[in-house]
Design a protein around this motif. Structure first.
Motif, short mmCIF file in Angstrom:
data_model
loop_
_atom_site.label_atom_id
_atom_site.label_comp_id
_atom_site.label_asym_id
_atom_site.label_seq_id
_atom_site.Cartn_x
_atom_site.Cartn_y
_atom_site.Cartn_z
N VAL A 106 50.59 35.11 48.10
CA VAL A 106 49.85 34.60 46.95
C VAL A 106 49.26 33.23 47.27
CG1 VAL A 106 50.02 33.94 44.52
CG2 VAL A 106 51.25 35.95 45.33
N MET A 107 49.95 32.43 48.05
CA MET A 107 49.42 31.12 48.46
C MET A 107 48.14 31.31 49.29
SD MET A 107 51.08 28.19 50.96
CE MET A 107 50.90 29.28 52.38
N LEU A 108 48.17 32.25 50.24
CA LEU A 108 47.00 32.50 51.08
C LEU A 108 45.83 33.07 50.28
CD1 LEU A 108 48.73 34.01 54.25
CD2 LEU A 108 47.67 31.75 54.04
N ALA A 109 46.16 33.79 49.21
CA ALA A 109 45.12 34.40 48.39
C ALA A 109 44.65 33.49 47.26
CB ALA A 109 45.65 35.71 47.80
N ALA A 110 45.25 32.30 47.14
CA ALA A 110 45.01 31.44 45.98
C ALA A 110 43.54 31.19 45.69
CB ALA A 110 45.75 30.12 46.15
N GLY A 111 42.74 31.01 46.71
CA GLY A 111 41.32 30.74 46.48
C GLY A 111 40.46 31.98 46.47
N LEU A 112 41.07 33.15 46.55
CA LEU A 112 40.33 34.40 46.65
C LEU A 112 40.33 35.24 45.38
CD1 LEU A 112 41.66 35.50 50.18
CD2 LEU A 112 39.56 34.22 49.68
N TYR A 113 41.17 34.88 44.41
CA TYR A 113 41.28 35.70 43.21
C TYR A 113 40.01 35.64 42.37
CZ TYR A 113 46.28 36.10 44.14
OH TYR A 113 47.49 36.36 44.73
N SER A 114 39.52 36.81 42.00
CA SER A 114 38.38 36.89 41.09
C SER A 114 38.89 36.95 39.66
CB SER A 114 37.55 38.14 41.39
OG SER A 114 38.31 39.31 41.09
N LYS A 115 37.98 36.82 38.72
CA LYS A 115 38.37 36.92 37.31
C LYS A 115 38.95 38.30 37.02
CE LYS A 115 36.68 36.31 32.58
NZ LYS A 115 37.29 37.55 32.09
N SER A 116 38.38 39.34 37.63
CA SER A 116 38.88 40.69 37.37
C SER A 116 40.28 40.87 37.95
CB SER A 116 37.93 41.74 37.96
OG SER A 116 37.87 41.64 39.37
N ASP A 117 40.58 40.21 39.08
CA ASP A 117 41.93 40.28 39.65
C ASP A 117 42.95 39.74 38.65
OD1 ASP A 117 41.12 41.30 42.15
OD2 ASP A 117 40.75 39.29 42.94
N VAL A 118 42.65 38.56 38.11
CA VAL A 118 43.55 37.93 37.16
C VAL A 118 43.63 38.73 35.88
CG1 VAL A 118 44.01 35.85 35.80
CG2 VAL A 118 43.17 35.65 38.16
N ASP A 119 42.49 39.23 35.40
CA ASP A 119 42.47 40.01 34.16
C ASP A 119 43.31 41.28 34.29
OD1 ASP A 119 40.86 38.15 32.94
OD2 ASP A 119 38.99 39.30 33.17
N GLU A 120 43.21 41.94 35.44
CA GLU A 120 43.99 43.17 35.65
C GLU A 120 45.49 42.86 35.70
OE1 GLU A 120 42.59 45.45 38.98
OE2 GLU A 120 40.50 45.25 38.35
N ALA A 121 45.85 41.78 36.39
CA ALA A 121 47.26 41.39 36.44
C ALA A 121 47.77 41.02 35.05
CB ALA A 121 47.44 40.22 37.41
N ARG A 122 46.93 40.32 34.29
CA ARG A 122 47.32 39.93 32.93
C ARG A 122 47.49 41.16 32.03
NH1 ARG A 122 47.49 35.06 31.16
NH2 ARG A 122 45.96 34.21 32.65
N ALA A 123 46.64 42.17 32.23
CA ALA A 123 46.73 43.40 31.44
C ALA A 123 48.04 44.13 31.73
CB ALA A 123 45.53 44.31 31.72
N ILE A 124 48.44 44.15 33.00
CA ILE A 124 49.71 44.79 33.37
C ILE A 124 50.87 44.04 32.73
CG2 ILE A 124 51.29 45.33 35.28
CD1 ILE A 124 48.77 45.60 37.07
N ASN A 125 50.79 42.70 32.76
CA ASN A 125 51.87 41.90 32.17
C ASN A 125 51.92 42.09 30.66
OD1 ASN A 125 54.01 40.10 32.89
ND2 ASN A 125 52.91 38.46 31.82
N ALA A 126 50.76 42.30 30.04
CA ALA A 126 50.74 42.58 28.60
C ALA A 126 51.45 43.89 28.29
CB ALA A 126 49.29 42.62 28.10
N GLN A 127 51.27 44.89 29.16
CA GLN A 127 51.99 46.15 29.01
C GLN A 127 53.50 45.92 29.13
OE1 GLN A 127 49.31 48.43 32.02
NE2 GLN A 127 50.22 49.99 30.72
N MET A 128 53.87 45.07 30.06
CA MET A 128 55.29 44.76 30.23
C MET A 128 55.86 44.11 28.98
SD MET A 128 55.26 43.31 34.18
CE MET A 128 57.05 43.17 34.29
N ARG A 129 55.09 43.19 28.39
CA ARG A 129 55.56 42.52 27.18
C ARG A 129 55.69 43.52 26.02
NH1 ARG A 129 56.12 37.36 26.16
NH2 ARG A 129 54.83 36.67 27.92
N GLU A 130 54.72 44.41 25.90
CA GLU A 130 54.76 45.41 24.83
C GLU A 130 55.95 46.36 25.01
OE1 GLU A 130 51.03 47.40 24.97
OE2 GLU A 130 49.87 45.64 24.30
N SER A 131 56.32 46.63 26.26
CA SER A 131 57.40 47.58 26.53
C SER A 131 58.78 47.01 26.21
CB SER A 131 57.36 48.02 28.00
OG SER A 131 57.81 46.98 28.87
N LEU A 132 58.86 45.70 25.97
CA LEU A 132 60.16 45.08 25.71
C LEU A 132 60.79 45.58 24.41
CD1 LEU A 132 59.35 41.38 26.70
CD2 LEU A 132 60.73 43.02 27.99
#
Length: 233
Positions: A106-132
């Motif tokens: 993740v450190m090596l990729a720090a400057g490579l993340y696009s908005k869609s990368d972050v949005d997709e990761a955030r969407a997965i985490n939202a699913q995780m929160r909903e599943s609680l």
């Protein structure tokens, strides 16, 4: 039926593929071990399992041999088949290794993340929160892996990627979900994911992101190893 399971099957009358008796027994035992229904040390009674599935003990025994080869079941003389205990040292060492290599990825990729990368990761985490609300540790673990892989896959270092992939495979062999044993850790895990994504979005120092990922990964084995164990009978 998951892709990792063998496709041993017979053709049903309607042309569909029906699992063999051995496969059905394997699926039942595998799923119950993974979801915690059969906890570490649980004794498996072949006759009872056969009666439940309306089959002889022969296919049940075949299924148990497969699970024994996968390290999920142990067979002891004069005792029989038991669900394997989790090798806590191997689990800790695997998670510790993942904390370092995922942090580095993740450190090596720090400057490579696009908005869609972050949005997709955030969407997965939202699913995780909903599943609680209706917590399913196996589903939560699958989403957790998807979240982590979404972040590490952006790293261009293929050797690191191979090490991470092998780490996830080793965890699956040890036990698919440790959240079964420390469900309270799930809430903190989701919050920590949000914090990591916030660091990435704000363009934080890559070293700070690496340390956040590493601390996050180490918190789960720490909670597992210090969990409250049931009192001995």
């Amino acid at each position: 039926m998951s892709g990792r399971r063998a496709k041993t099957a017979a053709i049903a009358g309607d042309g569909a593929i029906a699992p063999s008796k051995s496969q059905r027994a394997y699926d039942l035992l595998h799923d119950r071990i993974v979801d915690g229904t059969y906890s570490p040390g649980y004794r498996l009674v072949l006759d009872a399992i056969g009666r439940e599935l309306d089959m002889s003990v022969v296919p049940v025994r075949e299924a148990i041999r497969r699970l024994e080869a996968e390290g999920m079941i142990t067979f002891e003389r004069n005792i029989g088949a038991r669900v394997a205990e989790i090798d806590e040292l191997e689990y800790h060492d695997t998670m510790e290794t993942l904390s370092f290599v995922e942090g580095a990825a993740v450190m090596l990729a720090a400057g490579l993340y696009s908005k869609s990368d972050v949005d997709e990761a955030r969407a997965i985490n939202a699913q995780m929160r909903e599943s609680l609300a209706a917590f399913d540790p196996v589903q939560f673990t699958a989403l957790n892996e998807a979240f982590h892989r979404r972040l590490t896959d952006v790293c261009h270092n293929e050797v690191l990627g191979d090490v991470i992939d092998n780490g996830w495979k080793r965890l699956a062999r040890l036990r698919q979900s440790t959240f079964s044993f420390v469900p309270s850790r799930a809430i903190s895990s989701v919050d920590e994911h949000d914090a990591i994504l916030a660091l990435i979005e704000e363009g934080a120092d890559p070293r700070s992101i690496e340390l956040a990922v590493r601390a996050h990964r180490l918190a789960t084995p720490d909670a597992f190893l210090h969990r409250k164990r049931p009192a001995a009978p």
